[in-house]
Structures are given as structure tokens and as C-alpha cells.
Scaffold this motif. Structure first.
Motif, PDB file in Angstrom:
ATOM      1  N   VAL A 204       0.822  -1.215   0.000  1.00 30.00           N
ATOM      2  CA  VAL A 204       0.000   0.000   0.000  1.00 30.00           C
ATOM      3  C   VAL A 204       0.854   1.262   0.000  1.00 30.00           C
ATOM      4  N   ASP A 205       1.984   1.271   0.697  1.00 25.87           N
ATOM      5  CA  ASP A 205       2.832   2.461   0.724  1.00 25.87           C
ATOM      6  C   ASP A 205       3.466   2.730  -0.641  1.00 25.87           C
ATOM      7  N   VAL A 206       3.874   1.669  -1.326  1.00 26.65           N
ATOM      8  CA  VAL A 206       4.441   1.811  -2.674  1.00 26.65           C
ATOM      9  C   VAL A 206       3.385   2.363  -3.624  1.00 26.65           C
ATOM     10  N   ILE A 207       2.211   1.775  -3.598  1.00 23.78           N
ATOM     11  CA  ILE A 207       1.134   2.207  -4.482  1.00 23.78           C
ATOM     12  C   ILE A 207       0.760   3.660  -4.203  1.00 23.78           C
ATOM     13  N   ASP A 208       0.697   4.035  -2.942  1.00 23.64           N
ATOM     14  CA  ASP A 208       0.363   5.409  -2.566  1.00 23.64           C
ATOM     15  C   ASP A 208       1.439   6.384  -3.057  1.00 23.64           C
ATOM     16  N   ALA A 209       2.698   6.030  -2.867  1.00 20.70           N
ATOM     17  CA  ALA A 209       3.797   6.910  -3.285  1.00 20.70           C
ATOM     18  C   ALA A 209       3.810   7.097  -4.800  1.00 20.70           C
ATOM     19  N   ILE A 210       3.645   6.012  -5.533  1.00 24.61           N
ATOM     20  CA  ILE A 210       3.628   6.108  -6.992  1.00 24.61           C
ATOM     21  C   ILE A 210       2.422   6.928  -7.455  1.00 24.61           C
ATOM     22  N   SER A 211       1.281   6.685  -6.851  1.00 19.56           N
ATOM     23  CA  SER A 211       0.065   7.413  -7.216  1.00 19.56           C
ATOM     24  C   SER A 211       0.226   8.913  -6.993  1.00 19.56           C
TER      25      SER A 211
ATOM     26  N   GLU B  84      -3.951  -4.447  -7.888  1.00 12.96           N
ATOM     27  CA  GLU B  84      -5.242  -3.856  -8.260  1.00 12.96           C
ATOM     28  C   GLU B  84      -6.178  -3.741  -7.065  1.00 12.96           C
ATOM     29  N   LYS B  85      -6.182  -4.743  -6.200  1.00 10.64           N
ATOM     30  CA  LYS B  85      -7.046  -4.723  -5.007  1.00 10.64           C
ATOM     31  C   LYS B  85      -6.627  -3.583  -4.074  1.00 10.64           C
ATOM     32  N   LEU B  86      -5.333  -3.464  -3.813  1.00  8.02           N
ATOM     33  CA  LEU B  86      -4.841  -2.408  -2.928  1.00  8.02           C
ATOM     34  C   LEU B  86      -5.100  -1.029  -3.532  1.00  8.02           C
ATOM     35  N   ALA B  87      -4.887  -0.897  -4.832  1.00  7.61           N
ATOM     36  CA  ALA B  87      -5.113   0.399  -5.489  1.00  7.61           C
ATOM     37  C   ALA B  87      -6.587   0.800  -5.394  1.00  7.61           C
ATOM     38  N   ALA B  88      -7.486  -0.156  -5.548  1.00  8.74           N
ATOM     39  CA  ALA B  88      -8.923   0.126  -5.475  1.00  8.74           C
ATOM     40  C   ALA B  88      -9.340   0.509  -4.056  1.00  8.74           C
ATOM     41  N   GLU B  89      -8.685  -0.061  -3.062  1.00  9.92           N
ATOM     42  CA  GLU B  89      -9.024   0.210  -1.656  1.00  9.92           C
ATOM     43  C   GLU B  89      -8.477   1.550  -1.177  1.00  9.92           C
ATOM     44  N   HIS B  90      -7.438   2.031  -1.811  1.00  8.92           N
ATOM     45  CA  HIS B  90      -6.788   3.256  -1.337  1.00  8.92           C
ATOM     46  C   HIS B  90      -6.821   4.232  -2.449  1.00  8.92           C
TER      47      HIS B  90
END
Length: 71
Positions: free
Chosen positions: A38-45, A65-71
Motif C-alpha cells: 500500500v505504501d508503494v502504491i500510494d507513493a507512486i500514485s 489492483e485490489k490495494l489500489a482500489a481500496e486506497h
């Protein structure tokens, strides 16, 4: 060209400096392995939203995809 900067004393100053450097040129492309975090996905986003980075997420596609959809 070598630039002179004041000493970085806090993590916020470090982040601000990184953003300043990143914005001074065209967006960079960064690939992240094992990106189902989740931290990686958040930082990239956030980096992509600010326009200074293009991210390639490598890893478990379903989990990413699941983590990106949740956050």
C-alpha cells in the motif's frame, strides 16, 4: 550545472527538495518490483498525480489492483 542548497534538516525538507528536483526536468519512469504494498502504491500514485514520475508496478497484479482500489 551544480546547484548550492541549504542543509536538509527534516524529512519534509528532503521530500520538498526531491519534488523540486523532479519537477526541474521531464517526468522520470520508475519500475517498482514487488509493488503489492500500500505504501508503494500510494507513493507512486501521488508522484504521478504531481506530474514528476511515471510508475510501472511489477508484482502480483491481483493484489496490486485490489490495494489500489481500496486506497
Amino acid at each position: 550545472m551544480l546547484m548550492s542548497y541549504a542543509q536538509i534538516k527534516t524529512s519534509d525538507e528532503l521530500i520538498d527538495r526531491a519534488v523540486e528536483i523532479a519537477r526541474s526536468d521531464k517526468p522520470k519512469t520508475v519500475a517498482v518490483a514487488a509493488a503489492q504494498d500500500v505504501d508503494v502504491i500510494d507513493a507512486i500514485s501521488q508522484s504521478q498525480a504531481r506530474g514528476f514520475l511515471n510508475g510501472i508496478l511489477v508484482g502480483d497484479q491481483t493484489a496490486i489492483e485490489k490495494l489500489a482500489a481500496e486506497h
